[in-house]
Scaffold this active site. Structure first.
Site, mmCIF file in Angstrom:
data_model
loop_
_atom_site.group_PDB
_atom_site.id
_atom_site.type_symbol
_atom_site.label_atom_id
_atom_site.label_comp_id
_atom_site.label_asym_id
_atom_site.label_seq_id
_atom_site.Cartn_x
_atom_site.Cartn_y
_atom_site.Cartn_z
ATOM 1 N N ARG A 33 -7.411 2.522 17.506
ATOM 2 C CA ARG A 33 -7.545 2.195 15.822
ATOM 3 C C ARG A 33 -8.801 1.000 15.898
ATOM 4 O O ARG A 33 -10.198 1.195 16.770
ATOM 5 C CB ARG A 33 -6.826 2.150 14.707
ATOM 6 C CG ARG A 33 -6.797 2.786 13.387
ATOM 7 C CD ARG A 33 -5.722 2.960 12.695
ATOM 8 N NE ARG A 33 -5.724 1.769 12.145
ATOM 9 C CZ ARG A 33 -4.401 0.761 10.946
ATOM 10 N NH1 ARG A 33 -4.010 1.576 10.379
ATOM 11 N NH2 ARG A 33 -4.245 -0.247 10.870
ATOM 12 N N LYS A 79 0.929 -1.509 -0.755
ATOM 13 C CA LYS A 79 -0.122 0.043 0.083
ATOM 14 C C LYS A 79 0.757 0.973 -0.172
ATOM 15 O O LYS A 79 0.732 2.310 -0.315
ATOM 16 C CB LYS A 79 -0.905 -0.107 1.238
ATOM 17 C CG LYS A 79 -1.469 1.035 1.207
ATOM 18 C CD LYS A 79 -2.042 2.692 2.089
ATOM 19 C CE LYS A 79 -1.110 1.778 3.637
ATOM 20 N NZ LYS A 79 -1.269 2.753 4.922
#
Length: 360
Positions: free
Chosen positions: A132, A37
């Site tokens: 998160r 990514k």
């Protein structure tokens, strides 16, 4: 079309980085999911990773995994971002494994897989304080683990965590040791060993260099540490076998003038709604580069290869540099070279306005 701004990607150095990271992890009994990514899944880079021995290719962007699956149908893939319920079909078509943190989504995913007579492997994420993704309460984690273990369409591959991406929590023996304890509890409940206890991402690699990684951790998801050595600016470790200059940026000077260093007039906010602090250094030779935040993110994270150059900042389209100490060496139309940090690589590899030059 101009060749500038230009991002030069040294594929040979990236292969060396992959081999260095895989070698270090293998010595410590750890498998690695190589994350693409950060370089936006650019195929020449993915191909270099595979050539260097990457067994699992991971990304948080399903289109990148789809491109990998199209190019290499047998490549094992891992979806890093908790899937949206609206993309479950797309996800199981391109990812062998996914990170999961919602029981409701797991139930939908199980129904989907059962209806298509297929199975999908999942890693349940645990929130150890970075706040998160991940199960925060132990009982919720255990409920999800037992559901997946008994399901017909899912396989409980293991558990994992993420640290450092939001809450800036550094991985250490305590929090990763806790992950190992949770894995042992689940193994006791289901009566078998988990295949994966995934101890985080690039920030966790520092524990290997310090020989403090808990023994139960057998998996990491590494992207940044393969691309760059920029984490060494922020963490107390060195991994000399890595190349920090696999990516270099070249940008052209479009203006060169003597100007003040402190703005004139009432200071409000810049184009991004921020109020930067300015230091009055008098009149300096300032260069304006044709590359900006839209292309590279925060330009102050760039590192000029010519150490006499200083970066002041910039806007969406420009980067402002100080050429005073080397003004006779640079003229209008010349280019300035930089090494990058993670944010710059993330933006520049995804920008259609930056020419990509692959060196092998």
């Amino acid at each position: 079309m101009s060749d500038y701004p230009q991002l030069t990607v040294n594929l040979t150095k990236l292969r060396e980085n992959v081999k260095t990271v895989l070698g270090l992890c293998s010595e410590n009994g750890i498998d690695v999911a190589v994350v693409i990514k950060g370089a936006n899944g650019l195929m020449p880079i993915v191909s270099a990773y595979r050539d260097a021995g990457a067994k699992t290719i991971a990304s948080s962007r399903l289109p990148q995994l789809e491109a990998v699956r199209d190019m290499w149908p047998d490549q094992q893939t891992l979806d890093l971002r908790i899937p949206m319920q609206s993309e479950l079909q797309e996800m199981v078509d391109c990812a062998d494994i996914s990170l999961e943190s919602e029981l409701e989504t797991l139930k939908m995913l199980d129904e989907l897989c059962v209806s298509q007579n297929r199975t999908h492997r999942v890693i349940l994420m645990v929130d150890l304080g970075d706040l998160r993704e991940g199960f925060f309460k132990e009982e919720d984690l255990y409920e999800a683990a037992n559901f997946v273990e008994k399901s017909k369409g899912l396989v409980l591959e293991g558990i994992g965590t993420n640290l450092g991406c939001y809450g800036s929590i550094e991985p250490d023996e305590t929090n990763l040791g806790r992950l190992c304890e949770l894995a042992e509890h689940i193994e006791g409940e289901i009566g078998r060993k988990l295949n994966v206890v995934s101890g985080g991402a690039s920030t966790s690699l520092t524990l290997l260099t310090h020989h403090t990684m808990p023994k139960g951790i057998n998996h990491l998801r590494i992207g940044d540490n393969i691309l760059l050595r920029d984490m060494e600016y922020y963490f107390d470790y060195k991994l000399p076998g890595l190349n920090g200059d696999a990516f270099t940026l070249q940008a052209e000077i479009v203006e060169k003038r003597e100007k003040p260093t402190y703005p004139i007039g009432h200071i409000s906010v810049d184009a991004f709604g921020n109020t930067p602090e300015y230091v009055d250094e008098g009149i300096r030779t300032r260069g304006l580069l044709a590359v900006g935040r839209q292309d590279i993110g925060d330009m102050t994270k760039l590192h000029p290869i010519d150490k006499r150059i200083k970066i002041y900042g910039g806007s969406s389209d420009h980067t402002i540099i100080d050429l005073t100490d080397c003004k006779d060496d640079y003229q209008l139309g010349d280019t300035v070279d930089f090494t990058l940090e993670y944010e710059n690589v993330l933006y520049s590899t995804g920008s259609p306005y930056i020419h990509k030059n692959y060196v092998d």
